[in-house]
Every structure is written in C-alpha cells, then in structure tokens.
Design a protein around this motif. Structure first.
Motif, PDB file in Angstrom:
ATOM      1  N   PRO A   1       0.793  -1.232   0.000  1.00  0.00           N
ATOM      2  CA  PRO A   1       0.000   0.000   0.000  1.00  0.00           C
ATOM      3  C   PRO A   1       0.828   1.286   0.000  1.00  0.00           C
ATOM      4  O   PRO A   1       0.322   2.350  -0.322  1.00  0.00           O
ATOM      5  N   GLU A   2       2.096   1.194   0.377  1.00  0.00           N
ATOM      6  CA  GLU A   2       2.984   2.363   0.317  1.00  0.00           C
ATOM      7  C   GLU A   2       4.408   1.861   0.091  1.00  0.00           C
ATOM      8  O   GLU A   2       4.706   0.687   0.344  1.00  0.00           O
ATOM      9  N   ALA A   3       5.260   2.733  -0.377  1.00  0.00           N
ATOM     10  CA  ALA A   3       6.645   2.348  -0.651  1.00  0.00           C
ATOM     11  C   ALA A   3       7.301   1.787   0.606  1.00  0.00           C
ATOM     12  O   ALA A   3       7.171   2.349   1.692  1.00  0.00           O
ATOM     13  N   GLY A   4       7.951   0.644   0.455  1.00  0.00           N
ATOM     14  CA  GLY A   4       8.664   0.036   1.573  1.00  0.00           C
ATOM     15  C   GLY A   4       7.808  -0.787   2.517  1.00  0.00           C
ATOM     16  O   GLY A   4       8.292  -1.301   3.508  1.00  0.00           O
ATOM     17  N   CYS A   5       6.529  -0.918   2.219  1.00  0.00           N
ATOM     18  CA  CYS A   5       5.627  -1.692   3.077  1.00  0.00           C
ATOM     19  C   CYS A   5       5.030  -2.834   2.275  1.00  0.00           C
ATOM     20  O   CYS A   5       4.322  -2.607   1.296  1.00  0.00           O
ATOM     21  N   PHE A   6       5.320  -4.055   2.689  1.00  0.00           N
ATOM     22  CA  PHE A   6       4.878  -5.256   1.999  1.00  0.00           C
ATOM     23  C   PHE A   6       4.102  -6.089   3.004  1.00  0.00           C
ATOM     24  O   PHE A   6       4.681  -6.599   3.965  1.00  0.00           O
ATOM     25  N   ILE A   7       2.782  -6.193   2.834  1.00  0.00           N
ATOM     26  CA  ILE A   7       1.921  -6.858   3.813  1.00  0.00           C
ATOM     27  C   ILE A   7       1.005  -7.870   3.134  1.00  0.00           C
ATOM     28  O   ILE A   7       0.845  -7.858   1.914  1.00  0.00           O
ATOM     29  N   HIS A   8       0.385  -8.711   3.922  1.00  0.00           N
ATOM     30  CA  HIS A   8      -0.612  -9.639   3.403  1.00  0.00           C
ATOM     31  C   HIS A   8      -1.911  -8.875   3.151  1.00  0.00           C
ATOM     32  O   HIS A   8      -2.224  -7.903   3.842  1.00  0.00           O
ATOM     33  N   LYS A   9      -2.681  -9.316   2.181  1.00  0.00           N
ATOM     34  CA  LYS A   9      -3.968  -8.694   1.828  1.00  0.00           C
ATOM     35  C   LYS A   9      -4.836  -8.456   3.069  1.00  0.00           C
ATOM     36  O   LYS A   9      -5.465  -7.420   3.208  1.00  0.00           O
ATOM     37  N   HIS A  10      -4.885  -9.405   3.976  1.00  0.00           N
ATOM     38  CA  HIS A  10      -5.762  -9.310   5.147  1.00  0.00           C
ATOM     39  C   HIS A  10      -5.292  -8.320   6.196  1.00  0.00           C
ATOM     40  O   HIS A  10      -6.011  -8.055   7.158  1.00  0.00           O
ATOM     41  N   GLN A  11      -4.109  -7.756   6.027  1.00  0.00           N
ATOM     42  CA  GLN A  11      -3.648  -6.725   6.945  1.00  0.00           C
ATOM     43  C   GLN A  11      -4.191  -5.357   6.555  1.00  0.00           C
ATOM     44  O   GLN A  11      -4.069  -4.411   7.332  1.00  0.00           O
ATOM     45  N   ASN A  12      -4.789  -5.255   5.387  1.00  0.00           N
ATOM     46  CA  ASN A  12      -5.455  -4.008   4.988  1.00  0.00           C
ATOM     47  C   ASN A  12      -6.761  -3.873   5.758  1.00  0.00           C
ATOM     48  O   ASN A  12      -7.485  -4.845   5.957  1.00  0.00           O
ATOM     49  N   CYS A  13      -7.058  -2.670   6.179  1.00  0.00           N
ATOM     50  CA  CYS A  13      -8.364  -2.337   6.766  1.00  0.00           C
ATOM     51  C   CYS A  13      -8.728  -3.222   7.954  1.00  0.00           C
ATOM     52  O   CYS A  13      -9.878  -3.596   8.132  1.00  0.00           O
ATOM     53  N   ASP A  14      -7.742  -3.527   8.791  1.00  0.00           N
ATOM     54  CA  ASP A  14      -8.025  -4.361   9.966  1.00  0.00           C
ATOM     55  C   ASP A  14      -7.960  -3.571  11.270  1.00  0.00           C
ATOM     56  O   ASP A  14      -8.045  -4.141  12.354  1.00  0.00           O
ATOM     57  N   GLY A  15      -7.785  -2.246  11.164  1.00  0.00           N
ATOM     58  CA  GLY A  15      -7.738  -1.409  12.358  1.00  0.00           C
ATOM     59  C   GLY A  15      -6.352  -1.310  12.982  1.00  0.00           C
ATOM     60  O   GLY A  15      -6.178  -0.655  14.001  1.00  0.00           O
ATOM     61  N   ILE A  16      -5.365  -1.944  12.385  1.00  0.00           N
ATOM     62  CA  ILE A  16      -3.998  -1.929  12.899  1.00  0.00           C
ATOM     63  C   ILE A  16      -3.082  -1.397  11.810  1.00  0.00           C
ATOM     64  O   ILE A  16      -3.035  -1.934  10.708  1.00  0.00           O
ATOM     65  N   GLU A  17      -2.367  -0.310  12.101  1.00  0.00           N
ATOM     66  CA  GLU A  17      -1.455   0.263  11.115  1.00  0.00           C
ATOM     67  C   GLU A  17      -0.197  -0.587  11.025  1.00  0.00           C
ATOM     68  O   GLU A  17       0.613  -0.603  11.945  1.00  0.00           O
ATOM     69  N   ASP A  18      -0.056  -1.306   9.920  1.00  0.00           N
ATOM     70  CA  ASP A  18       1.120  -2.141   9.693  1.00  0.00           C
ATOM     71  C   ASP A  18       2.192  -1.410   8.903  1.00  0.00           C
ATOM     72  O   ASP A  18       3.355  -1.784   8.959  1.00  0.00           O
ATOM     73  N   CYS A  19       1.824  -0.392   8.154  1.00  0.00           N
ATOM     74  CA  CYS A  19       2.771   0.413   7.385  1.00  0.00           C
ATOM     75  C   CYS A  19       3.096   1.670   8.179  1.00  0.00           C
ATOM     76  O   CYS A  19       2.229   2.221   8.869  1.00  0.00           O
ATOM     77  N   SER A  20       4.328   2.133   8.083  1.00  0.00           N
ATOM     78  CA  SER A  20       4.758   3.280   8.890  1.00  0.00           C
ATOM     79  C   SER A  20       3.919   4.525   8.619  1.00  0.00           C
ATOM     80  O   SER A  20       3.678   5.312   9.525  1.00  0.00           O
ATOM     81  N   GLY A  21       3.456   4.699   7.390  1.00  0.00           N
ATOM     82  CA  GLY A  21       2.619   5.858   7.067  1.00  0.00           C
ATOM     83  C   GLY A  21       1.131   5.599   7.232  1.00  0.00           C
ATOM     84  O   GLY A  21       0.302   6.477   6.974  1.00  0.00           O
ATOM     85  N   GLY A  22       0.758   4.395   7.635  1.00  0.00           N
ATOM     86  CA  GLY A  22      -0.647   4.062   7.865  1.00  0.00           C
ATOM     87  C   GLY A  22      -1.465   3.834   6.606  1.00  0.00           C
ATOM     88  O   GLY A  22      -2.694   3.788   6.657  1.00  0.00           O
ATOM     89  N   ALA A  23      -0.801   3.672   5.470  1.00  0.00           N
ATOM     90  CA  ALA A  23      -1.522   3.530   4.204  1.00  0.00           C
ATOM     91  C   ALA A  23      -2.422   2.304   4.167  1.00  0.00           C
ATOM     92  O   ALA A  23      -3.420   2.288   3.450  1.00  0.00           O
TER      93      ALA A  23
END
Length: 142
Positions: free
Chosen positions: A77-99
């Motif tokens: 969702p943002e440069a430098g942030c590589f997450i699993h699909k299910h980490q999107n929109c789960d109420g927990i900011e996994d990317c440093s910019g919160g994207a």
C-alpha cells in the motif's frame, strides 16, 4: 516420527518449537504462536503458516504454502511496506505511514458481515471486510 532436524513431523507437516527462518519445511504449525501468520489448508490438512514466509522477501522464492494460494496474496500500500492482503483495513497500522488503513479500499466496508480472516498475525478477532473482497473468488474468511 522425527525428521532429520529432530522435529516432530506427521505426513510432511512439522511441529517444531520454533519455525526457523532458514528451513522452509518447518514453516507449518509453529508451536511459538507469535510466529503464526496465516491459517489455511495444505494437502487437505488444516495448518498455520509461519510469518517467515508470508509476504516477506522470501515468499517470492518459495512455492505456495497453502493449497488455495492465500499465502501469496500480498500487497504494497505504500513504498517500503509489503503486507498480506488481510492486513489491509483491519484497524492496525502495519505500514509506517498508515496507508494500509487509509485507503479507498477501507472506505467501503461491509456494515454487518464480519469474519475471522485467514491472516492471524494481528489476532483472530472477527473483522469487517472491504466490499471489493466479496465474491472476488478468494475465500478470505475461515
């Protein structure tokens, strides 16, 4: 029986005390719950998959760990942030910019339908899902 690394193993599913990052076949059913990232089926067996191989730099070099391929549904969702699909929109900011929480994807969530997502790295609570995931051909819920 014990495999070559003296870890318990049943039909290729290994139950070690930890899931070392350098041994691919020990990435299932980690006894260390903090290393469990995903729930899925592998060869008809219900397993958990280690966080070492779900949406990391290693994940592109190994075959799928889940029969459904859900372990390969990764997003950036943002440069430098590589997450699993299910980490999107789960109420927990996994990317440093919160994207992962501030996307158009998160603007349109189901209002009543909640489910336990297959990604368990951030807990197993029932969560709403984005409308775009409904009937997209991926079984996102357990």
């Amino acid at each position: 029986y014990l495999n070559r690394l003296n870890r318990c193993s049943v039909e290729g599913v290994h139950f070690g005390k930890v899931c070392p990052s350098d041994y691919f076949h020990s990435q299932y059913n980690c006894a260390d719950e903090s290393l469990r990232a995903l729930q899925c089926f592998k060869d008809g067996q219900y397993v958990t998959v280690s966080s070492h191989y779900v949406c990391t730099d290693r994940s592109s070099t190994v075959p799928g760990l889940c029969d459904s391929g859900i372990d390969k549904l990764c997003d950036s969702p943002e440069a430098g942030c590589f997450i699993h699909k299910h980490q999107n929109c789960d109420g927990i900011e996994d990317c440093s910019g919160g994207a992962d929480e501030n996307r158009m994807l998160c603007d349109k969530m189901t209002s009543e339908f909640r489910c336990q997502r297959k990604f368990i790295g951030n807990g197993i609570a029932d969560r709403l899902i984005p409308y775009s995931w409904v009937m997209d051909g991926v079984a996102d819920c357990l």
